[in-house]
Design an enzyme around this catalytic site. Structure first.
Site, short mmCIF file in Angstrom:
data_model
loop_
_atom_site.label_atom_id
_atom_site.label_comp_id
_atom_site.label_asym_id
_atom_site.label_seq_id
_atom_site.Cartn_x
_atom_site.Cartn_y
_atom_site.Cartn_z
CG ASP A 140 -2.23 0.61 1.02
OD1 ASP A 140 -2.25 1.86 1.00
OD2 ASP A 140 -3.24 -0.08 0.83
CG HIS A 197 -5.22 3.81 1.11
ND1 HIS A 197 -4.66 2.64 0.65
CD2 HIS A 197 -6.53 3.76 0.74
CE1 HIS A 197 -5.60 1.92 0.03
NE2 HIS A 197 -6.74 2.59 0.08
CB SER A 256 -9.42 0.82 -0.08
OG SER A 256 -8.57 1.08 -1.17
#
Lengths: 91, 467
Positions: free
Chosen positions: B193, B246, B411
């Site tokens: 990620d 994220h 996600s």
């Protein structure tokens, strides 16, 4: 440095002027709206680019030049030309 | 045959038919008398009265012998048949490999307990027992396990009590799964990620750190890299600290430390998160860097790190054969690849999204659900190409700077499934990648909104997964 709405519009205008080879003053701001985009590339990934699949808030910027409308997408991290002559560009 | 003989034979046939009919009626009368008159005298059987006897009666089914009798050594088969015939029973089967053991059927359909009792009293019998119907043990009902992490009540994906207008029970049954396992620090999940804030107070205890006994990572082209805290494919000289948030969010969903009185609980309370950074501060990165990071995971697996899952909450519509090959290589190394289905509200069967749409056996494509068990309005789907769904709207998790934020997307659904896969491995560490994927896909609750939208048509259920 984080990008705000005004600087995003300014960046978009300058980028479009360069691409069209016109004077930035001749580009009209049609609309700037808050919007959610499907991913972290704002739904405007370049070739070979991968992005986080998280809904991302930003601005949908529509500019008008030479009688045509052009779309840019921006958030605090980036400004992107969307579907300019069939391609996306991160500027 | 002359005319007289013909009549004689006809008369005989009629007599035989009448005898047979009378015998049949006698048998029916006998049975009716037994059933209506209750217990019959002398050596006859009684109905079950004690709870034990009733239980035996209830487990009995017609069409199978009701008792097993072991006759003492030396008792002849002739004697056995005589004894059974005297009781209006018959030998249904002889168990050849155990001398003297017979399965006996009671022709009167009396309860097994009574028949057993009768045979136990015979001097010729060593033992008698009911032919128990073998059933799966009734499982003890699981007791939900609730962590004391202060923001757990906002984690509807793990336990949906109907908070904020949600549908009660529209969750992954994490609290029931935790009655079986809360995870294991022997299981390593690679979060491919934007990196991970490995100093976050709710993650720090669950971060993978290269063991001191393991040499720093060496790649022939990249050289030697200090991968103490994971791998940064963008800048191999730097560590994989998250500059976006994220990756930290995804890591918290998989494995924010549980029961530590801080923030939230991950699907795993205990696990090891291996940070891999290939997306920058903006949340995007290149295919080449993703491949480098997958290559790193494979190398570390080969070096002995028990990294069994790559969680990939990213993608695009551009197909890359090179990325597909890297994921296939991960499969060959027993590594599951869980990938986001994408957020463009399209059917991936027609408009594929990569890497989730690669036809590689270790890929699990994940769609997102909202708190009412509806497919998230943004989520891609695919009856053939999207395997499973998990909560992915308003998901609370860790963020940069010891913070917590709610985010939405496939996600967020992806690390839920990665987390459940890690729970399975905590319980079944030797499970192969094929078995792991099969187990995941078999561990769902059917959801009406997903019918025809995903391969399984269901929401992942962690409790079923760890059964």
């Amino acid at each position: 440095m984080a990008i705000d709405k005004n600087s995003a519009v300014e960046n978009a205008r300058n980028d479009l002027a360069r691409r069209l080879n016109v004077n930035a003053a001749d580009i009209k701001e049609k609309s700037v709206e808050d919007d959610d985009f499907p991913d972290m590339a704002l739904g405007a990934a370049e070739d070979g680019e991968m992005s986080g699949q998280m809904i991302t808030g930003g601005w949908r910027i529509k500019l008008e030049a030479q009688g045509k409308t052009y779309e840019y997408r921006a958030d605090k991290n980036q400004v992107r030309a969307f579907n300019f002559k069939g391609k996306n560009y991160r500027i | 045959m002359n005319r007289n003989n013909f009549f004689i034979h006809l008369a005989l046939a009629l007599v035989l038919v009448l005898v047979a009919a009378f015998a049949g009626q006698l048998s029916r009368w006998r049975k009716q008398w037994r059933s209506h008159m209750g217990p019959i005298p002398a050596t006859e059987k009684k109905r079950a009265t004690t709870s034990e006897e009733i239980a035996l009666t209830e487990t009995r089914s017609f069409g199978r012998p009701e008792i097993l009798v072991k006759f003492k050594s030396g008792v002849s088969q002739e004697t056995i048949e005589r004894l059974t015939a005297q009781r209006h029973d018959r030998v249904e089967d002889r168990i050849e490999n155990v001398d003297g053991l017979d399965a006996i059927d009671d022709l009167d359909n009396a309860d097994a307990a009574t028949v057993v009792s009768e045979y136990q009293q015979l001097p010729e019998v060593e033992y008698a027992e009911p032919n128990f119907e073998i059933e799966l043990d009734a499982a003890e009902p699981l007791v939900p396990v609730l962590p004391h992490d202060p923001q757990f009540t906002d984690q509807w994906a793990l336990s949906n009590s109907g908070q904020r207008g949600g549908k009660q029970g529209a969750d992954i049954s994490a609290t029931l799964a935790w009655a079986t396992t809360t995870g294991s620090d022997k299981v390593v999940v690679a979060v491919l990620d934007s990196g991970v804030d490995y100093t976050h107070e709710d993650l720090v205890e669950n971060m993978w750190v290269r063991p001191a006994s393991m040499a720093p990572y060496h790649d022939n082209e990249l050289g030697t890299i200090d991968d103490e805290n994971g791998f940064n494919a963008i800048d191999t000289a730097s560590d994989p600290m998250d500059e976006n948030g994220h990756g930290t969010h995804c890591a918290g969903i998989i494995g924010a430390e549980g029961e530590n009185d801080i923030g939230i609980a991950g699907v795993n309370w205990k696990v090891k998160i291996m940070p891999l950074k290939f997306m920058n501060a903006g949340g995007f990165g290149t295919t080449k860097d993703a491949i480098e990071a997958i290559n790193y995971v494979i190398d570390r697996k080969k070096a002995g790190v028990n990294v069994r899952i790559i969680s990939a909450s990213w993608g695009s519509t551009q197909r890359s054969r090179a990325l597909e090959d890297a994921i296939r290589k991960a499969y060959e190394n027993d590594i599951l690849f869980v990938a986001a289905a994408g957020n463009s509200t399209v059917n991936n069967d027609r408009n594929p999204h990569f890497p989730s749409s690669y036809n590689v056996p270790n890929v699990v494509s994940v769609a997102a659900l909202d708190r009412n068990d509806q497919l998230a309005k943004f989520s891609n789907w695919g009856a053939k190409s999207v395997a499973i769904a998990a909560p992915g709207v308003d998901i609370l998790s860790t963020w940069l700077g010891n913070a917590y934020e709610e985010k939405s997307g496939t996600s967020m659904a992806t690390p839920v499934v990665s987390g459940v896969a890690a729970l399975i491995l905590a319980e079944h560490p030797r499970m192969s990648v094929d078995e792991l994927k099969k187990k995941l896909l078999a561990s769902t609750d059917p959801i009406v909104a997903l019918k025809g939208k995903t391969v399984t048509g269901g929401r992942i259920n962690a409790a079923k997964a760890v059964e």
